[in-house]
Design an enzyme around this catalytic site. Structure first.
Site, PDB file in Angstrom:
ATOM      1  N   ASP A 153      -4.559   0.400   7.753  1.00 24.16           N
ATOM      2  CA  ASP A 153      -3.361   1.248   7.836  1.00 24.16           C
ATOM      3  C   ASP A 153      -3.466   2.183   9.042  1.00 24.16           C
ATOM      4  OD1 ASP A 153      -1.002   2.717   6.969  1.00 24.16           O
ATOM      5  OD2 ASP A 153      -2.345   4.217   6.121  1.00 24.16           O
TER       6      ASP A 153
ATOM      7  N   GLU B 107       4.231   5.499  -3.209  1.00 25.87           N
ATOM      8  CA  GLU B 107       4.592   6.784  -2.614  1.00 25.87           C
ATOM      9  C   GLU B 107       6.016   6.783  -2.057  1.00 25.87           C
ATOM     10  OE1 GLU B 107       2.345  10.083   0.161  1.00 25.87           O
ATOM     11  OE2 GLU B 107       1.973   7.968   0.528  1.00 25.87           O
ATOM     12  N   ASP B 108       6.455   5.640  -1.519  1.00 26.24           N
ATOM     13  CA  ASP B 108       7.717   5.608  -0.773  1.00 26.24           C
ATOM     14  C   ASP B 108       8.847   4.841  -1.457  1.00 26.24           C
ATOM     15  OD1 ASP B 108       6.467   7.073   1.169  1.00 26.24           O
ATOM     16  OD2 ASP B 108       5.984   5.356   2.435  1.00 26.24           O
TER      17      ASP B 108
ATOM     18  N   HIS C  32       0.798  -1.237   0.000  1.00 28.49           N
ATOM     19  CA  HIS C  32       0.000   0.000   0.000  1.00 28.49           C
ATOM     20  C   HIS C  32       0.828   1.284   0.000  1.00 28.49           C
ATOM     21  CE1 HIS C  32       0.649  -0.155   4.390  1.00 28.49           C
ATOM     22  NE2 HIS C  32       0.361   1.139   4.397  1.00 28.49           N
TER      23      HIS C  32
END
Length: 478
Positions: free
Chosen positions: A139, A76-77, A72
């Site tokens: 999350d 983004e990371d 997830h």
């Protein structure tokens, strides 16, 4: 690799045709993408990805959702792209990961505008695939479990946002197990003194509570055995935040709150639920006005159960919940217990209908003029308890608590609301500001020449009524 084995064990228990090769690919992909990254706790970042996936597996979500839980944060990371995820894990997983990534919230100077933008994103994502928000809730839950490692101001901000929006959202999705934990964790940081006091008092009364529950169990089990009715009985203290709310609302101290124990009875059929209810009321004196039938009239989040408050063997109030095993699964996991895809990837239409409120809410939210109105509308829809009232023909209409005959009229049909000139509740004329309660029979009087009064906006409770009144006022003047 112990973590991978645990995931496989969890998933295999309810998904017999689990694609373990695909799961391992996603596991390894997430591990590699987060290599060298650390959380504020000092733990490898991958522990968070794994924990989110484990929470989803605990909710019995499908393997695509669990795989998306592992991945997830990678868009983004890390340097991983959507196409790379799709190539390794398939279209469904890639779309879910993309959906969660789009929920990444950007900091804006005005908190109200920031919150409104963030939650518009949430509901847009939910309208496309509810599994995106279930991943987001998992999350948020793991982040709340490890919140102590953040700076103090961030702890308070995250806890408040969780209590204001994410816990009510879990409630609206019927995910009781997630909701209660989010509320208790938020309370721990927002109201630390009250949290400590209540947890200590609950711990002190543990022996007393266990003795009472055992006594109640023995009385009920003996009667059920005699009548050959199968059921299992458990008891527990209510959640800390629930006790806190009760104390706050009533103005009483903890020592004055007696009904903090809930006894739950699980059985196999709806018929058995009502049989057991009759047995309970023959064994213990029911408290008048303290019975709710959420089987005949389920809550909008699919919650079904019988709730009755009785005088226990010690002379103190005791709440007893009666439901089937299937209803209990629904109460714990809500929409997560039903979000399956049929063979060929076609969504279950019945489940789609059950979450149609999301699309209605989305329509109302998008019609909001500004951020304050948006947040007020959102909180109204998430927080309100329901009342169940009837049309003269016996159709059940679900409304938020505090609703009026005008809200009822618009809920039945826009035209009925637009031309409403009066209302009867249980055969008696009432004013438009009259607040409806569960069980009321409402009959609306109409006149086709009549149009809504703008003053109605000062007392209506539903978003639909508010929106339609504004439109109708403009229409009546043209």
């Amino acid at each position: 690799m112990e973590q991978l084995k645990e995931l496989i064990t969890l998933l295999s228990a309810y998904e017999p045709e689990l694609d373990t090769v695909k799961l391992k690919k996603c596991f390894d992909l997430a591990d590699l993408a987060h290599a060298g990254q650390k959380r504020r706790s000092g733990e490898p970042y991958f522990t968070h990805a794994y924990s989110v996936a484990a929470i989803l597996a605990g909710l019995k979500m499908d393997s695509d959702t669990v795989c998306a839980g592992l991945l997830h944060d990678v868009l983004e990371d890390s340097s991983l792209s959507f196409d790379e995820i799709r190539e390794e894990a398939g279209e469904q997983v890639a779309l879910l990961v993309e959906g969660v990534t789009k929920l990444s919230f950007k900091v804006k100077p005005d908190k109200e505008i920031r919150q409104a933008d963030n939650f518009k994103k949430i509901f847009l994502a939910m309208s496309k695939d509810i599994r995106v928000i279930i991943i987001k809730l998992a999350d948020r839950l793991h982040n709340m479990r490890t919140l102590q490692y953040l700076p103090e101001d961030k702890i308070k901000e995250n806890a408040r946002e969780t209590l204001d929006i994410f816990a009510p959202l879990a409630h609206r999705l019927g995910m009781g197990s997630i909701r209660w934990e989010l509320e208790d964790l938020s309370m721990k940081y927002l109201y630390p003194n009250e949290y400590s006091e209540i947890s200590e008092m609950v711990a002190k009364r543990r022996n007393e509570r266990e003795l009472l529950v055992q006594e109640v169990k023995n009385i009920i089990e003996e009667k059920l055995k005699e009548l050959k009715v199968q059921a299992s009985i458990t008891g527990r203290a209510k959640h800390f935040y629930s006790i806190f709310q009760k104390i706050t609302r009533s103005g009483k101290s903890f020592d004055e709150i007696y009904d903090i124990i809930a006894v739950r009875i699980l059985t196999e059929s709806v018929e058995d639920c009502y049989t057991i209810l009759g047995i309970i009321h023959s064994l213990f004196k029911p408290i008048p006005g303290q019975f709710d039938d959420y089987i005949a009239m389920p809550k909008s989040n699919m919650y079904r159960s019988l709730h009755t408050n009785v005088i226990g063997p010690n002379g103190e109030p005791l709440e007893i919940q009666i439901r089937t095993n299937e209803m209990h699964q629904d109460a714990e996991y809500g929409i997560a217990a039903h979000w399956y895809y049929k063979e060929g990837g076609v969504r279950d239409v019945k489940i789609e209908n059950k979450i149609s409120w999301i699309r209605r809410l989305l329509d109302w939210l998008m019609a909001s003029k500004d951020s304050k109105e948006f947040m007020d509308t959102l909180k109204l829809d998430l927080f309100t308890d329901e009342v169940f009232v009837f049309t003269p023909k016996g159709e059940v209409i679900e409304l938020p608590a505090g609703s009026t005959p005008v809200d009822f009229a618009f809920a039945v049909h826009t035209t009925l609301g637009e031309h409403c000139v009066g209302a009867k509740v249980n055969g008696k004329m009432v004013g438009f500001k009259h607040q409806l309660v569960t069980g009321d029979i409402v009959d609306i009087l109409v006149n086709e020449k009549h149009w809504p009064n703008p003053d109605w906006l000062t007392f209506v409770r539903t978003n639909k009524a508010r929106q339609k009144i504004r439109q109708s006022v403009g229409k009546s003047r043209t």
